[in-house]
Design a protein around this motif. Structure first.
Motif, PDB file in Angstrom:
ATOM      1  N   ILE A 253       0.860  -1.182   0.000  1.00  0.00           N
ATOM      2  CA  ILE A 253       0.000   0.000   0.000  1.00  0.00           C
ATOM      3  C   ILE A 253       0.896   1.231   0.000  1.00  0.00           C
ATOM      4  N   GLU A 254       0.315   2.377  -0.296  1.00  0.00           N
ATOM      5  CA  GLU A 254       1.059   3.635  -0.204  1.00  0.00           C
ATOM      6  C   GLU A 254       1.289   3.947   1.271  1.00  0.00           C
ATOM      7  N   VAL A 255       2.540   4.226   1.623  1.00  0.00           N
ATOM      8  CA  VAL A 255       2.872   4.374   3.036  1.00  0.00           C
ATOM      9  C   VAL A 255       3.212   5.820   3.392  1.00  0.00           C
ATOM     10  N   LYS A 256       3.010   6.137   4.655  1.00  0.00           N
ATOM     11  CA  LYS A 256       3.322   7.463   5.185  1.00  0.00           C
ATOM     12  C   LYS A 256       4.825   7.654   5.334  1.00  0.00           C
ATOM     13  N   GLU A 257       5.512   6.577   5.701  1.00  0.00           N
ATOM     14  CA  GLU A 257       6.958   6.624   5.944  1.00  0.00           C
ATOM     15  C   GLU A 257       7.493   5.206   5.881  1.00  0.00           C
ATOM     16  N   LYS A 258       8.735   5.058   5.460  1.00  0.00           N
ATOM     17  CA  LYS A 258       9.371   3.743   5.439  1.00  0.00           C
ATOM     18  C   LYS A 258      10.753   3.836   6.075  1.00  0.00           C
ATOM     19  N   TYR A 259      11.413   2.685   6.232  1.00  0.00           N
ATOM     20  CA  TYR A 259      12.743   2.670   6.825  1.00  0.00           C
ATOM     21  C   TYR A 259      13.728   3.470   5.970  1.00  0.00           C
ATOM     22  N   SER A 260      14.630   4.199   6.640  1.00  0.00           N
ATOM     23  CA  SER A 260      15.717   4.884   5.940  1.00  0.00           C
ATOM     24  C   SER A 260      16.683   3.852   5.373  1.00  0.00           C
ATOM     25  N   GLU A 261      17.563   4.282   4.474  1.00  0.00           N
ATOM     26  CA  GLU A 261      18.558   3.355   3.924  1.00  0.00           C
ATOM     27  C   GLU A 261      19.462   2.814   5.028  1.00  0.00           C
ATOM     28  N   GLU A 262      19.798   3.642   5.991  1.00  0.00           N
ATOM     29  CA  GLU A 262      20.629   3.202   7.116  1.00  0.00           C
ATOM     30  C   GLU A 262      19.907   2.125   7.924  1.00  0.00           C
ATOM     31  N   GLN A 263      18.631   2.356   8.154  1.00  0.00           N
ATOM     32  CA  GLN A 263      17.835   1.396   8.914  1.00  0.00           C
ATOM     33  C   GLN A 263      17.662   0.095   8.138  1.00  0.00           C
ATOM     34  N   LYS A 264      17.441   0.182   6.831  1.00  0.00           N
ATOM     35  CA  LYS A 264      17.314  -1.009   6.008  1.00  0.00           C
ATOM     36  C   LYS A 264      18.608  -1.814   6.030  1.00  0.00           C
ATOM     37  N   THR A 265      19.741  -1.128   5.970  1.00  0.00           N
ATOM     38  CA  THR A 265      21.030  -1.821   6.031  1.00  0.00           C
ATOM     39  C   THR A 265      21.165  -2.595   7.332  1.00  0.00           C
ATOM     40  N   TYR A 266      20.759  -1.956   8.426  1.00  0.00           N
ATOM     41  CA  TYR A 266      20.870  -2.608   9.727  1.00  0.00           C
ATOM     42  C   TYR A 266      20.004  -3.864   9.786  1.00  0.00           C
ATOM     43  N   PHE A 267      18.730  -3.753   9.401  1.00  0.00           N
ATOM     44  CA  PHE A 267      17.829  -4.895   9.511  1.00  0.00           C
ATOM     45  C   PHE A 267      18.107  -5.964   8.458  1.00  0.00           C
ATOM     46  N   ALA A 268      18.746  -5.586   7.352  1.00  0.00           N
ATOM     47  CA  ALA A 268      19.093  -6.571   6.330  1.00  0.00           C
ATOM     48  C   ALA A 268      20.322  -7.381   6.724  1.00  0.00           C
ATOM     49  N   THR A 269      21.052  -6.906   7.713  1.00  0.00           N
ATOM     50  CA  THR A 269      22.249  -7.608   8.182  1.00  0.00           C
ATOM     51  C   THR A 269      21.846  -8.751   9.106  1.00  0.00           C
ATOM     52  N   PRO A 270      22.380  -9.953   8.918  1.00  0.00           N
ATOM     53  CA  PRO A 270      22.049 -11.067   9.817  1.00  0.00           C
ATOM     54  C   PRO A 270      22.294 -10.680  11.274  1.00  0.00           C
ATOM     55  N   PRO A 271      21.407 -11.089  12.188  1.00  0.00           N
ATOM     56  CA  PRO A 271      21.543 -10.693  13.590  1.00  0.00           C
ATOM     57  C   PRO A 271      22.920 -10.928  14.182  1.00  0.00           C
TER      58      PRO A 271
END
Length: 256
Positions: A209-227
């Motif tokens: 859906i159209e979103v109000k806000e999404k993760y920043s590139e920095e945040q996406k990098t963090y969550f895309a990294t294996p724990p």
């Protein structure tokens, strides 16, 4: 809404809103009614509870400031520590109540989760839990298809973090808020479940859906990294906290 719930909601919501965290009230009985007994919460049906979710703003409003002020215990996930820190502060501010906190990652001795996060989000009205049963013409045959929650403002760019349960507060007259059905068509629901089950790593299901806000590139990098590698991403594994500040390496900030 019952007056008592309104007062409690304000005492919870005010500090959490500033951190990019949202809270939604529900009765334990609503949750237990849609699950088999093995997954029931061990409270009376009128017990008041809140589900807590993080939205994109959490990363800058809560997580990064937390890293600057607190030395991390390396055996724990930094995001989990951040959420726990702030929810414990909320519990301290509610010293006149008993508050039980359950986190999304906690397991019972039998290895079942302490609570089913997506079910809690759905019955509280926080986000709609789209499942295979929401598709009339099932195209998947015998394939295992997992459901996914979609937030009406943030799509898939959010996370369910915890429950706050008030064992001594009963709210028999609390009215239930239905979650907003924001993925309305059969085609969109199939697309959502396809993307989530088979292509979840490309993030695209989050934009159903159209979103109000999404993760920043920095945040996406963090969550895309294996724990297991996130402490390294934060430079913590090499002890490079400068005055307690965990810094993102410049080369990682450029990863899209």
């Amino acid at each position: 809404m019952e007056p008592r719930v309104g007062l409690l909601e304000e005492r919870i919501r005010a500090p959490l809103d500033r951190l990019g965290l949202e809270s939604y009230s529900f009765k334990v009985g609503w949750y237990n009614a849609v699950l088999p007994p093995a997954f029931h919460l061990p409270y009376s049906e009128n017990t008041l509870a809140f589900v807590v979710v993080s939205v994109p703003a959490m990363f800058d409003k809560a997580f990064k400031p937390f890293l600057k002020k607190h030395m991390l215990k390396k055996i724990h996930d930094p995001i989990d520590q951040c959420i726990s820190h702030h929810l414990l502060l909320v519990r301290e501010s509610l010293a006149d109540y008993q508050v039980d906190i359950m986190y999304d990652y906690e397991m019972l001795p039998n290895r079942k989760p302490k609570f089913l996060a997506q079910t809690a989000a759905h019955i509280s009205g926080a986000a709609y839990y789209y499942q295979r049963k929401d598709v009339e013409q099932d195209p998947w045959g015998e394939k295992k298809i997992f459901g996914v929650c979609i937030h009406p403002r943030y799509g898939g760019w959010f996370a369910i973090r915890a429950l706050l349960v008030f064992p001594d507060v009963e709210v028999p007259f609390l009215l239930q808020n239905a979650p907003i059905d924001c993925v309305r068509t059969e085609k969109e629901r199939i697309e959502l479940l396809e993307k989530f089950n088979f292509h979840w790593q490309d993030w695209n299901y989050r934009d159903i859906i159209e979103v109000k806000e999404k993760y920043s590139e920095e945040q996406k990098t963090y969550f895309a990294t294996p724990p297991a590698e996130r402490l390294k991403l934060l430079n913590l594994s090499r002890g490079l906290q400068r005055n307690g500040v965990a810094v993102f390496p410049a080369k990682e900030e450029c990863i899209a």
